[in-house]
Design an enzyme around this catalytic site. Structure first.
Site, mmCIF file in Angstrom:
data_model
loop_
_atom_site.group_PDB
_atom_site.id
_atom_site.type_symbol
_atom_site.label_atom_id
_atom_site.label_comp_id
_atom_site.label_asym_id
_atom_site.label_seq_id
_atom_site.Cartn_x
_atom_site.Cartn_y
_atom_site.Cartn_z
ATOM 1 C CE1 TYR A 78 122.212 25.007 90.150
ATOM 2 C CE2 TYR A 78 120.273 23.968 90.163
ATOM 3 C CZ TYR A 78 121.084 24.611 90.579
ATOM 4 O OH TYR A 78 120.816 25.119 92.019
ATOM 5 C CG HIS A 118 111.682 23.150 93.981
ATOM 6 N ND1 HIS A 118 112.628 24.147 92.944
ATOM 7 C CD2 HIS A 118 110.499 23.810 94.071
ATOM 8 C CE1 HIS A 118 111.665 24.962 92.815
ATOM 9 N NE2 HIS A 118 110.304 25.008 93.312
ATOM 10 N N PRO A 126 128.094 30.042 94.005
ATOM 11 C CG PRO A 126 126.807 31.603 92.786
ATOM 12 C CD PRO A 126 128.152 31.285 93.321
ATOM 13 C CE1 TYR A 171 121.324 22.404 93.757
ATOM 14 C CE2 TYR A 171 119.391 21.960 94.864
ATOM 15 C CZ TYR A 171 120.026 22.688 94.325
ATOM 16 O OH TYR A 171 119.412 23.911 93.427
ATOM 17 C CE LYS A 202 125.494 21.698 99.556
ATOM 18 N NZ LYS A 202 123.910 21.584 99.316
HETATM 19 C C1 LIG Z 1 123.437 36.480 94.462
HETATM 20 C C2 LIG Z 1 123.632 35.719 95.458
HETATM 21 C C3 LIG Z 1 123.115 34.249 95.005
HETATM 22 C C4 LIG Z 1 123.136 33.357 96.067
HETATM 23 N N1 LIG Z 1 122.480 32.103 96.111
HETATM 24 C C5 LIG Z 1 122.512 31.190 97.120
HETATM 25 C C6 LIG Z 1 121.645 30.135 97.003
HETATM 26 O O1 LIG Z 1 120.744 29.884 96.084
HETATM 27 N N2 LIG Z 1 121.561 29.321 98.001
HETATM 28 C C7 LIG Z 1 122.579 29.516 99.261
HETATM 29 O O2 LIG Z 1 122.299 28.783 100.119
HETATM 30 N N3 LIG Z 1 123.412 30.624 99.355
HETATM 31 C C8 LIG Z 1 123.439 31.508 98.045
HETATM 32 N N4 LIG Z 1 123.992 32.620 98.330
HETATM 33 C C9 LIG Z 1 124.905 32.759 99.371
HETATM 34 C C10 LIG Z 1 123.922 33.584 100.533
HETATM 35 O O3 LIG Z 1 123.451 34.608 100.193
HETATM 36 C C11 LIG Z 1 125.208 33.785 101.798
HETATM 37 O O4 LIG Z 1 126.065 32.685 101.974
HETATM 38 C C12 LIG Z 1 124.286 34.343 103.093
HETATM 39 O O5 LIG Z 1 123.870 35.464 102.883
HETATM 40 C C13 LIG Z 1 125.193 34.020 104.186
HETATM 41 O O6 LIG Z 1 124.633 34.641 105.395
HETATM 42 P P1 LIG Z 1 125.417 35.462 106.388
HETATM 43 O O7 LIG Z 1 124.741 35.802 107.648
HETATM 44 O O8 LIG Z 1 126.495 34.585 106.732
HETATM 45 O O9 LIG Z 1 126.200 36.807 105.944
HETATM 46 P P2 LIG Z 1 125.235 37.858 105.199
HETATM 47 O O10 LIG Z 1 123.872 37.783 104.763
HETATM 48 O O11 LIG Z 1 126.207 38.724 104.120
HETATM 49 O O12 LIG Z 1 125.157 38.931 106.384
HETATM 50 C C14 LIG Z 1 126.223 39.704 106.965
HETATM 51 C C15 LIG Z 1 125.845 40.947 107.529
HETATM 52 O O13 LIG Z 1 126.799 41.519 108.375
HETATM 53 C C16 LIG Z 1 126.807 42.959 108.208
HETATM 54 N N5 LIG Z 1 127.993 43.486 108.339
HETATM 55 C C17 LIG Z 1 129.145 43.495 107.586
HETATM 56 N N6 LIG Z 1 130.061 44.084 108.163
HETATM 57 C C18 LIG Z 1 129.722 44.584 109.303
HETATM 58 C C19 LIG Z 1 130.216 45.444 110.512
HETATM 59 N N7 LIG Z 1 131.452 45.733 110.445
HETATM 60 N N8 LIG Z 1 129.389 45.559 111.668
HETATM 61 C C20 LIG Z 1 128.128 45.124 111.542
HETATM 62 N N9 LIG Z 1 127.568 44.541 110.267
HETATM 63 C C21 LIG Z 1 128.337 44.370 109.479
HETATM 64 C C22 LIG Z 1 126.316 42.995 106.595
HETATM 65 O O14 LIG Z 1 125.775 44.299 106.296
HETATM 66 C C23 LIG Z 1 125.257 41.742 106.514
HETATM 67 O O15 LIG Z 1 124.051 42.351 106.532
HETATM 68 C C24 LIG Z 1 123.982 33.660 97.259
HETATM 69 C C25 LIG Z 1 124.746 34.720 97.306
HETATM 70 C C26 LIG Z 1 124.661 35.729 96.302
HETATM 71 C C27 LIG Z 1 125.360 37.025 96.484
#
Ligand SMILES: Cc1cc2nc3c(=O)[nH]c(=O)nc-3n(C[C@H](O)[C@H](O)[C@H](O)COP(=O)(O)OP(=O)(O)OC[C@H]3O[C@@H](n4cnc5c(N)ncnc54)[C@H](O)[C@@H]3O)c2cc1C
Length: 424
Positions: A206, A77, A298, A419, A302
């Site tokens: 947006y 995009h 969101p 962005y 980011k």
């Molecule tokens: C609806 C929605 C829309 C979003 N849109 C955007 C977007 O457009 N752009 C963007 O950049 N970000 C977006 N985000 C944010 C993005 O999804 C998160 O920032 C991203 O998932 C972060 O990745 P992570 O690996 O840090 O955490 P997560 O993806 O949350 O992974 C953490 C993992 O740890 C596991 N876990 C938790 N506790 C334990 C434990 N005790 N033992 C073992 N495993 C455990 C969980 O099951 C999970 O799978 C959005 C989030 C949501 C909810």
């Protein structure tokens, strides 16, 4: 039951994008890692979350050799549309800052990473329970858990990486007198839907109006993602399909050029808005990355990108830490009858240790970017959302701010630069 014990360089709690990317990049540098994850691979694969990837995030996927699907199935995009009271302005990222973003759903990012990690023989335990992390202030921290088969396991490591998401148990291990939790919540949420329809427009929209915010996003040619601003207590079942689409259309402007493509809704969720930062992101032999260390609303897209930016900052510092540790082990092994300090295969010490300097530096570097992203996410959220106490003055003031951004090439460039991720 007997506990199955193993040893590894790095134990990773959380098999989301941050955890898996960390594991893969460490392996490329000869540092072994084991990942544990509470959910099943299938559950994560089918959870809809982020969709917009900054260019450095895409580059990391390509460089980590997880496959090229992000380039073949993702969509570049080159801009986005901002709409206020039915008037649309396009922000041309390429013309303004020479960068694009990619639309490629997070569950596909996860699938690519998990497939690559397993293809390369990386160890991961899905569906674990009773996770406990011990001894983060010693040279031999340990993860204990029960695996999917009911076997108790213990992994001793030199370093624990907490990538366990926004409800992180790892971050609570940083003592309260060391840790500052910066937190705010917002008086609104997003009502998100997935619907079976073709894209309404080629780029994301947006939109804001007197009845609030809406985002017209995409997933693929036949499934679309849309959000609208709602009260955090909203029950998704109170909204019919027709009411949802009519409301979003009203935000876009009923008479305007943009007419929603409607289709059966296959998922409805309410997503509360929070900003959180844990400071520091490292303590003893524990480091945090991704949502475990910070969350953003969101609006600025980011969250996932910040998680990957953390990993970019973290991996070289972990390598530096292990280089130091190995040099120390060689020196000690040369001494008469001394044990190496602690590296894989060696007996770790249970004496208290300071946070290693490379890991302190990781925390400082990562937090600088986190606060830039917090600022942009907070600012964009407040610019584009109707406030609970809004009156004609505050609405028109927001409209004035919107015009100040979209009428000026400098304002547009500020939005485009933030962005698309500041080009680093
Ligand atoms: C609806 C929605 C829309 C979003 N849109 C955007 C977007 O457009 N752009 C963007 O950049 N970000 C977006 N985000 C944010 C993005 O999804 C998160 O920032 C991203 O998932 C972060 O990745 P992570 O690996 O840090 O955490 P997560 O993806 O949350 O992974 C953490 C993992 O740890 C596991 N876990 C938790 N506790 C334990 C434990 N005790 N033992 C073992 N495993 C455990 C969980 O099951 C999970 O799978 C959005 C989030 C949501 C909810």
């Amino acid at each position: 039951m007997t506990e199955h014990e193993t040893r590894v360089d790095v134990g990773i709690v959380g098999g989301g994008p941050a955890g898996l990317m960390t594991a893969l990049l460490l392996k490329r540098r000869g540092i072994t890692a084991v990942v544990i994850e509470t959910r099943t691979q299938e559950q994560i694969r089918h959870t809809q979350r982020a969709g917009i990837l900054e260019a450095p995030t895409v580059n990391m996927l390509v460089e980590a050799e997880v496959g090229s699907r992000v380039l073949t199935d993702g969509h570049e995009h080159e801009g986005t549309v901002l709409s206020f009271d039915g008037i649309q302005r396009r922000i041309d990222f390429q013309a303004l800052v020479g960068r694009s973003v990619w639309l490629y759903p997070q569950n596909e990012v996860f699938h690519d990473l998990a497939t690559a990690w397993q293809r390369e023989g990386g160890e991961i335990h899905w569906a674990v329970t009773e996770t406990a992390v011990e001894g983060i202030d010693t040279a031999a921290p340990r993860i204990r858990f029960t695996d999917a088969q009911g076997q108790r396991r213990s992994i001793e490591a030199d370093l624990i990486v907490g990538t366990d998401g926004s409800r992180s148990m790892c971050r609570k291990l940083i003592p309260e007198d060391v840790r500052t939790d910066h937190f705010i919540s917002y008086p609104f949420a997003w009502f998100g839907i997935l619907c079976e329809a073709p894209p309404t427009a080629p780029e994301l929209i947006y939109a804001n109006s007197e009845i609030g915010f809406a985002l017209i996003s995409q997933r693929n040619e036949s499934v679309q993602r849309m959000y609208f601003q709602c009260d955090p207590d909203t029950d998704p079942e109170d909204w019919t399909e027709e009411a949802i689409f009519d409301h979003i259309q009203q935000v876009l402007g009923v008479e305007g050029e943009i007419q929603l493509k409607r289709g059966p809704i296959i998922e409805k969720t309410v997503l509360p808005f929070r900003s959180y930062v844990c400071d520091p992101l490292s303590h003893g032999r524990l480091v945090l990355a991704g949502d475990a260390g910070h969350t953003v609303p969101p609006t600025g897209a980011k969250g996932l990108n910040l998680a990957f930016a953390d990993v970019r900052a973290l991996v070289p510092r972990v390598e530096e830490f292990f280089t130091g540790l190995r040099a120390q082990a060689v020196t000690q092994a040369d001494g008469v009858g001394q044990e190496p300090a602690s590296i894989s295969g060696a007996q770790g010490s249970s004496a208290a240790v300071e946070t290693p300097e490379p890991l302190r530096r990781y925390s400082r570097t990562a937090l600088d970017r986190v606060w830039k992203a917090q600022n942009f996410s907070y600012w964009a959220t407040n610019l584009l959302h109707r406030q609970p106490e809004e009156n004609p003055f505050t609405h028109k003031r927001r409209r004035g701010e919107f015009d100040a951004i979209t009428d000026s090439v400098h304002g547009q460039a500020y939005f485009a630069d933030s962005y698309t991720g500041w080009g680093d």
